[in-house]
Design a protein around this motif. Structure first.
Motif, PDB file in Angstrom:
ATOM      1  N   SER A  69       0.837  -1.203   0.000  1.00  0.00           N
ATOM      2  CA  SER A  69       0.000   0.000   0.000  1.00  0.00           C
ATOM      3  C   SER A  69       0.864   1.242   0.000  1.00  0.00           C
ATOM      4  O   SER A  69       1.870   1.309   0.704  1.00  0.00           O
ATOM      5  N   ALA A  70       0.430   2.201  -0.772  1.00  0.00           N
ATOM      6  CA  ALA A  70       1.187   3.443  -0.866  1.00  0.00           C
ATOM      7  C   ALA A  70       0.918   4.334   0.334  1.00  0.00           C
ATOM      8  O   ALA A  70      -0.190   4.384   0.851  1.00  0.00           O
ATOM      9  N   ILE A 118     -21.828   0.723   6.371  1.00  0.00           N
ATOM     10  CA  ILE A 118     -21.042   0.931   5.149  1.00  0.00           C
ATOM     11  C   ILE A 118     -21.987   0.917   3.961  1.00  0.00           C
ATOM     12  O   ILE A 118     -22.758  -0.028   3.778  1.00  0.00           O
ATOM     13  N   ASN A 119     -21.935   1.956   3.165  1.00  0.00           N
ATOM     14  CA  ASN A 119     -22.822   2.101   2.025  1.00  0.00           C
ATOM     15  C   ASN A 119     -21.992   2.197   0.751  1.00  0.00           C
ATOM     16  O   ASN A 119     -21.235   3.149   0.565  1.00  0.00           O
ATOM     17  N   TRP A 120     -22.126   1.185  -0.107  1.00  0.00           N
ATOM     18  CA  TRP A 120     -21.362   1.144  -1.360  1.00  0.00           C
ATOM     19  C   TRP A 120     -22.205   1.745  -2.474  1.00  0.00           C
ATOM     20  O   TRP A 120     -23.394   1.450  -2.588  1.00  0.00           O
ATOM     21  N   GLN A 121     -21.579   2.547  -3.322  1.00  0.00           N
ATOM     22  CA  GLN A 121     -22.270   3.099  -4.484  1.00  0.00           C
ATOM     23  C   GLN A 121     -21.366   3.001  -5.705  1.00  0.00           C
ATOM     24  O   GLN A 121     -20.190   3.347  -5.633  1.00  0.00           O
ATOM     25  N   ASP A 122     -21.951   2.513  -6.813  1.00  0.00           N
ATOM     26  CA  ASP A 122     -21.257   2.466  -8.097  1.00  0.00           C
ATOM     27  C   ASP A 122     -21.601   3.761  -8.822  1.00  0.00           C
ATOM     28  O   ASP A 122     -22.747   3.967  -9.223  1.00  0.00           O
ATOM     29  N   LEU A 123     -20.637   4.642  -8.973  1.00  0.00           N
ATOM     30  CA  LEU A 123     -20.905   5.960  -9.533  1.00  0.00           C
ATOM     31  C   LEU A 123     -20.439   6.067 -10.977  1.00  0.00           C
ATOM     32  O   LEU A 123     -19.598   5.287 -11.432  1.00  0.00           O
ATOM     33  N   THR A 124     -20.983   7.039 -11.661  1.00  0.00           N
ATOM     34  CA  THR A 124     -20.495   7.341 -13.006  1.00  0.00           C
ATOM     35  C   THR A 124     -19.131   8.013 -12.872  1.00  0.00           C
ATOM     36  O   THR A 124     -18.989   8.980 -12.129  1.00  0.00           O
ATOM     37  N   PRO A 125     -18.110   7.443 -13.597  1.00  0.00           N
ATOM     38  CA  PRO A 125     -16.761   8.011 -13.463  1.00  0.00           C
ATOM     39  C   PRO A 125     -16.721   9.479 -13.902  1.00  0.00           C
ATOM     40  O   PRO A 125     -17.441   9.869 -14.789  1.00  0.00           O
TER      41      PRO A 125
END
Lengths: 425, 284
Positions: free
Chosen positions: A200-201, A418-425
């Motif tokens: 990990s950076a 925890i709420n995951w969302q797939d967003l428009t890039p």
């Protein structure tokens, strides 16, 4: 007393029962809270022409946070750098130099204190006329023993490309304990560093200066779960063959807290109460378990107070919890929770109870002609209300809600949403 | 003469055969090209789907890296995977005077708004600075058309060393005999039709509902519970709210420049709604 029936909260009951069933996992979760974590990273640099000192971005370290400052110098012929600031004493952990002339070097400094101050870190580079880059990171969840962060650094290793340039900026280092971080800082000349898989950076490919004097500094880490040797960095992690130098350290987490487990009683045909709580309670731990699949009686001497502070005590009981006497918290700010995979039986002589009681089966009140007051909460699959007391002015069962349980139990029973969302890039 | 006619007829037949062959070739070529075009399209679509999945997985890897390493607010990072990379960033939710948005919440479920900061072990930092008791909080709700949810507002606070709770219920309608709520939105700078301004202590403003908490109290937590129907909510503070959690944004990108973006909101730990009640029985 009219019982409340709220089916929609069944998942919460099952979740709490699951917590009980998987109590060993809870212990691990408690232990895992001590894991190393990165809090913040700041940086600063000197460009072409250098200078004798520069400051990093201002920040506010917290008490007992480990601060690591990585410094990469194009030319250290003027002397080694020193680091100061935040009211802390910075100690050089290691220096890693390449054999080239002028010497390219990576330095690592550590610091830790109980009362650091806000402000900027200053990097002093005496006699320097070349680019320098510094990255400071602060970590918590580390071993706070020793002085100036010495207990948090379990080991360090330096490495460099040697006499022949290569593109394999890596350092092997051995962790002696669990749940550590292998941290590495590396100076790589005029090449880009690509983070290897599984690492990990923290802050990579920082650049200062131009041309052949350009300083590249990267800091990154790998989580180490079990003791053993890990390699931070990898083959061909640089974009070309070049001189490089690294300092790697093992950041040590504090010793894991081991909850005391009450002994399992010998099974008998007629289970006997086993008031063994008091001798196992201590000032260190908050969670205790009993897995005798039998009767567990609350010790009459236990009053919720384990230390002079406001205590939180959680009992995970697999079996039947038997309460035969009043249970009153001497310190009203103490919190006691009983999570029982089984039944809870409350004797007829009990008139006052404090605490949070969760049962996967039945909470039974023995038959008695006297009222009972519960300072706290009770959740169960079923209640047997055996009290025969009747008075038009006084309830047989009086529940007094205690909001502090919802606050004080957060570190023990709280779960993040925890709420995951797939967003428009 | 007869021989000449037979010869001419034979040449005519050969011309027809050539013509038919040309037609067959054209038809076959058309069908072949069509199939090739379709196959190429299918392969392209499959490749895009595979690349999109790869980018999504990379974005997930970025999120998981941030979650598993418990990275606090501030750092950005990069995760390199075969054929894809992910760049993630971690930011604070709250910590300012911005309107705090809360997701759609079922009736009876609860959302939490922290009014004081947290320690590293997820306990509340009661030595820290809490939201001022004399500052208003504007609670807005009513996201679903045709529904008029009421709102149970609970304030947890500490007064003279004791943890206490204050509750009030507000209803935009008049059917349930709760306290009235404003019902002529939009409020909170958006589309919420219902609102109630509250003050934990007491103020002279009749527009806001006073909870009459001691002015020396320390506010800890605001719990919002929709009643009657589900709704999303918003909280517009008059002063800065403490941090409410963190948001991790991860962008996965493949070598072919297919990009997917994932955002994860992670709150501070909360206890289940069950603990709002003092007594609960699954049966009878």
């Amino acid at each position: 007393m009219k019982l409340t029936k709220i089916k929609k909260y069944l998942p919460h009951i099952f979740a709490l029962i699951a917590v009980l069933i998987f109590s060993p996992l809870i212990f691990r979760a408690v232990i895992a809270k001590a894991a190393v974590s990165l809090q913040q990273t700041v940086s600063g640099s000197l460009g072409d022409g250098g200078g004798t000192s520069f400051k990093l971005t201002s920040w506010t370290p917290a008490a007992n946070e480990l601060i690591l400052v990585a410094v990469s110098m194009r030319n250290n012929s003027g002397g080694d750098p020193t680091v100061s600031g935040n009211g802390l004493a910075f100690v050089q952990v290691a220096k890693s130099s390449n054999g080239r002339i002028p010497v390219m070097s990576t330095y690592l400094f550590r610091a830790m204190g109980s009362s650091p101050t806000s402000g900027q870190i200053t990097v002093n580079t005496p006699g320097n006329s070349n680019p320098v880059f510094a990255v400071a990171s602060k970590f918590n969840g580390v071993d706070t023993s020793g002085t100036n962060g010495s207990g948090a650094i379990e080991a360090f290793v330096t490495n460099n490309a040697g006499t022949t340039d290569n593109d394999d900026m890596k350092t092997a280092i051995t962790s002696l304990t669990n749940n550590t971080w292998a941290y590495s800082a590396g100076y790589h000349r005029n090449t880009n560093f690509t983070l290897p898989s599984g690492e990990s950076a923290i802050s990579i490919n920082n650049i200062s200066g131009t041309g052949g004097d350009t300083v590249y500094l990267s800091t990154w880490y790998e989580s180490v779960t079990n003791p053993g040797t890990v390699t931070v960095g990898a083959d061909i992690d640089l974009s070309g063959t070049t001189p490089w130098s690294t300092v790697a350290v093992i950041i040590k987490s504090p010793a894991a807290l081991t909850p005391t487990v009450t002994p399992i009683p010998t099974a008998t045909s007629t289970p006997e109460p086993t008031p063994t709580v008091i001798k196992d309670l201590d000032a260190e731990n908050s969670i205790y378990s009993y897995s005798g699949s039998s009767y567990y009686s609350l010790d009459p001497n236990f009053d919720g107070s384990r230390t002079i502070q406001d205590d939180v005590t959680v009992f995970l009981i697999s079996g039947t919890l038997e309460i035969t006497e009043n249970f009153i918290l001497t310190n009203p700010n103490d919190v006691v929770a009983f999570i029982v995979n089984g039944n809870i039986q409350i004797g007829g002589s009990v008139t006052e109870l404090a605490g949070l009681y969760i049962s996967s089966q039945t909470i039974s009140f023995a038959s008695a002609n006297q009222p009972i007051t519960i300072n706290g909460m009770m959740y169960a699959k079923k209640f047997n209300l055996g009290r025969t007391y009747a008075d038009s002015n006084l309830p047989a069962y009086q529940f007094i809600y205690q909001p502090q349980y919802l606050i004080r139990l957060l570190p023990y029973l709280g779960r993040a949403r925890i709420n995951w969302q797939d967003l428009t890039p | 003469m007869k021989k000449l006619m037979i010869k001419a007829g034979s040449q005519w037949d050969r011309g027809q055969v050539v013509l038919i062959l040309v037609l067959l070739t054209v038809v076959g070529l058309t069908i072949g090209l069509s199939l090739i075009s379709r196959t190429i399209t299918d392969v392209r679509i499959s490749s895009q789907i595979e690349q999109s999945s790869r980018a999504f997985s990379a974005a997930e890897a970025g999120i998981e890296t941030a979650l598993s390493s418990n990275i606090a607010v501030g750092p950005t990072g990069t995760v390199n995977l075969p054929g894809a990379t992910a760049n993630y960033a971690v930011k604070t939710i709250g910590g300012n005077t911005d309107t705090l948005l809360l997701p759609l919440t079922q009736e009876g479920d609860t959302q939490n708004v922290w009014l004081i900061g947290h320690n590293d072990d997820d306990s509340l930092n009661e030595a820290g600075i809490a939201y001022p008791v004399d500052q208003t909080l504007e609670i807005c709700w009513g996201s679903k058309s045709g529904a008029s949810p009421a709102m149970l507002i609970s304030i947890f606070y500490k007064d003279s060393g004791q943890y206490k709770i204050a509750k009030k219920v507000f209803d935009p309608g008049e059917d349930h005999h709760f306290l009235p709520a404003d019902e002529f939105g939009p409020y909170c700078g958006s589309d919420w039709p219902y609102r109630k301004r509250i003050v934990a202590a007491t103020d002279a403003d009749s527009v806001s509902e006073d909870f009459d908490i001691s002015p020396t109290s320390q506010l800890l937590l605001l719990r919002l519970q929709p009643i009657l129907s589900a709704t999303s909510m918003a909280v517009k503070p008059a002063a800065a709210l403490p941090a409410q959690g963190r948001v991790i944004t991860s962008i996965g990108q493949t070598n072919t420049n297919i990009v997917r973006k994932i955002q994860v909101n992670q709150s501070y730990p909360v206890l289940p709604t069950l603990l709002d009640y003092s007594f609960f029985s699954e049966n009878n």
